[in-house]
Design a protein around this motif. Structure first.
Motif, PDB file in Angstrom:
ATOM      1  N   SER A  15      32.725  85.451  57.221  1.00  0.00           N
ATOM      2  CA  SER A  15      33.388  84.930  57.980  1.00  0.00           C
ATOM      3  C   SER A  15      33.795  84.438  59.160  1.00  0.00           C
ATOM      4  O   SER A  15      34.036  84.152  60.626  1.00  0.00           O
ATOM      5  N   ASP A  68      35.233  79.275  64.260  1.00  0.00           N
ATOM      6  CA  ASP A  68      36.007  78.467  63.998  1.00  0.00           C
ATOM      7  C   ASP A  68      36.688  78.236  65.388  1.00  0.00           C
ATOM      8  O   ASP A  68      37.254  77.264  66.194  1.00  0.00           O
ATOM      9  N   ARG A  77      31.177  75.107  65.127  1.00  0.00           N
ATOM     10  CA  ARG A  77      32.080  74.470  64.565  1.00  0.00           C
ATOM     11  C   ARG A  77      30.889  73.768  63.472  1.00  0.00           C
ATOM     12  O   ARG A  77      31.127  72.730  62.519  1.00  0.00           O
ATOM     13  N   LEU A 133      30.541  75.273  60.929  1.00  0.00           N
ATOM     14  CA  LEU A 133      31.334  75.088  59.171  1.00  0.00           C
ATOM     15  C   LEU A 133      31.307  73.498  58.596  1.00  0.00           C
ATOM     16  O   LEU A 133      31.174  73.307  57.411  1.00  0.00           O
ATOM     17  N   SER A 154      28.473  73.542  55.931  1.00  0.00           N
ATOM     18  CA  SER A 154      28.703  74.310  54.946  1.00  0.00           C
ATOM     19  C   SER A 154      30.133  73.827  53.855  1.00  0.00           C
ATOM     20  O   SER A 154      30.052  74.497  53.040  1.00  0.00           O
ATOM     21  N   GLU A 179      33.118  72.474  55.067  1.00  0.00           N
ATOM     22  CA  GLU A 179      34.258  72.376  55.697  1.00  0.00           C
ATOM     23  C   GLU A 179      34.845  71.076  55.504  1.00  0.00           C
ATOM     24  O   GLU A 179      34.200  70.486  56.240  1.00  0.00           O
ATOM     25  N   TYR A 194      34.683  68.106  61.055  1.00  0.00           N
ATOM     26  CA  TYR A 194      33.805  68.212  60.761  1.00  0.00           C
ATOM     27  C   TYR A 194      33.309  67.297  59.973  1.00  0.00           C
ATOM     28  O   TYR A 194      32.521  67.354  59.765  1.00  0.00           O
TER      29      TYR A 194
END
Length: 257
Positions: A125, A152, A158, A161, A164, A166, A171
């Motif tokens: 995370s 985040d 960002r 994410l 990935s 998100e 995003y």
């Protein structure tokens, strides 16, 4: 020695049990994490203070770590990191081919933009600064290698994410244009612009970014640098992933103004 350092974030008191973890292992890792980038050695008292452990607990764990070479006790009684800790870090970096591919790219990026460049990877995370090359400017943003930072907050996280998968409008925009910039999002007065890097089988590996003071990197300048960032990220992706395949993301070799 930095005596003013704060206790290790998330340090467990001696009576606490981490959920789903092994207490002794967690505490041993806290002792290793208590060493800062500029700490050549630390006393038992300082390690105890930073980890939040009792002296007897810390000493027992340090002696156990010393058996495997992760720490070494000096003749004056103070402790330093041992060769096993360095070897572990070297193996971690080798997994990303840092010396042969990533570091030269960061140096080229620094020369092209005049700003510090860094490569971030995802660790659960959080994001970790795996490699960094400082820029030539006398005033610059300093991010410690190995730092654990939020995903985040800031453009490097960002971007990770976004690629990935998100969900969310922000995003989706990042995925469409292939880069992201931020000003003062994670740290006041700091500006960054980042792009994704892909590895074997075109799976997301991390993000590459440049960073510097926001007064030197306003929005219009970050947008100008975005093309350079994407080019560097694409070159690194091809070096690590090889030629194009059906799995190659559209952002590679594409520029979205």
């Amino acid at each position: 020695m930095n005596r003013a350092a704060t206790p290790t974030p998330g340090a467990l008191p001696d009576h606490d049990e981490p959920a789903g973890g092994v207490t002794a292992v967690t505490r041993a890792l806290q002792l290793l994490e208590a060493f800062g980038m500029h700490d050549q050695r630390l006393s038992l008292a300082e390690l105890t203070r930073r980890s939040g452990m009792h002296k007897t607990t810390a000493l027992r764990l340090l002696r156990t770590l010393a058996h495997s070479g992760y720490v070494v006790q000096r003749d004056d009684g103070e402790w330093r990191l041992g060769p096993a800790a360095g070897w572990l870090g070297a193996r971690y970096q080798a997994a990303f081919d840092v010396n042969n591919v990533v570091e030269p790219m960061l140096r080229e990026l620094t020369q092209a933009t005049g700003e510090s460049a860094a490569f971030y990877v995802r660790e659960g995370s959080i994001r970790t600064c795996l490699m960094r090359v400082e820029g030539p400017q006398p005033i610059r943003h300093h991010a410690r290698m190995g730092s654990a930072l939020p995903l985040d907050k800031g453009s490097p996280g960002r971007v990770i994410l976004a690629f990935s998968g998100e969900p969310g409008a922000l995003y989706e925009e990042i995925r469409q244009r292939g880069y992201h910039f931020s000003i003062g999002e994670r740290e006041k007065g700091v500006a960054t612009v980042s792009a994704p890097v892909f590895g074997l089988n075109w799976r997301l590996l991390g993000s590459v970014c440049i960073s510097g003071p926001a007064d030197r990197l306003p929005k219009n300048k970050l947008l100008r640098h975005a093309r350079t960032i994407i080019k560097a990220a694409n070159q690194l992706s091809y070096a690590l992933a090889g030629s194009s395949t059906p799995q190659t993301p559209k952002v590679v070799s594409a520029w979205h103004p």
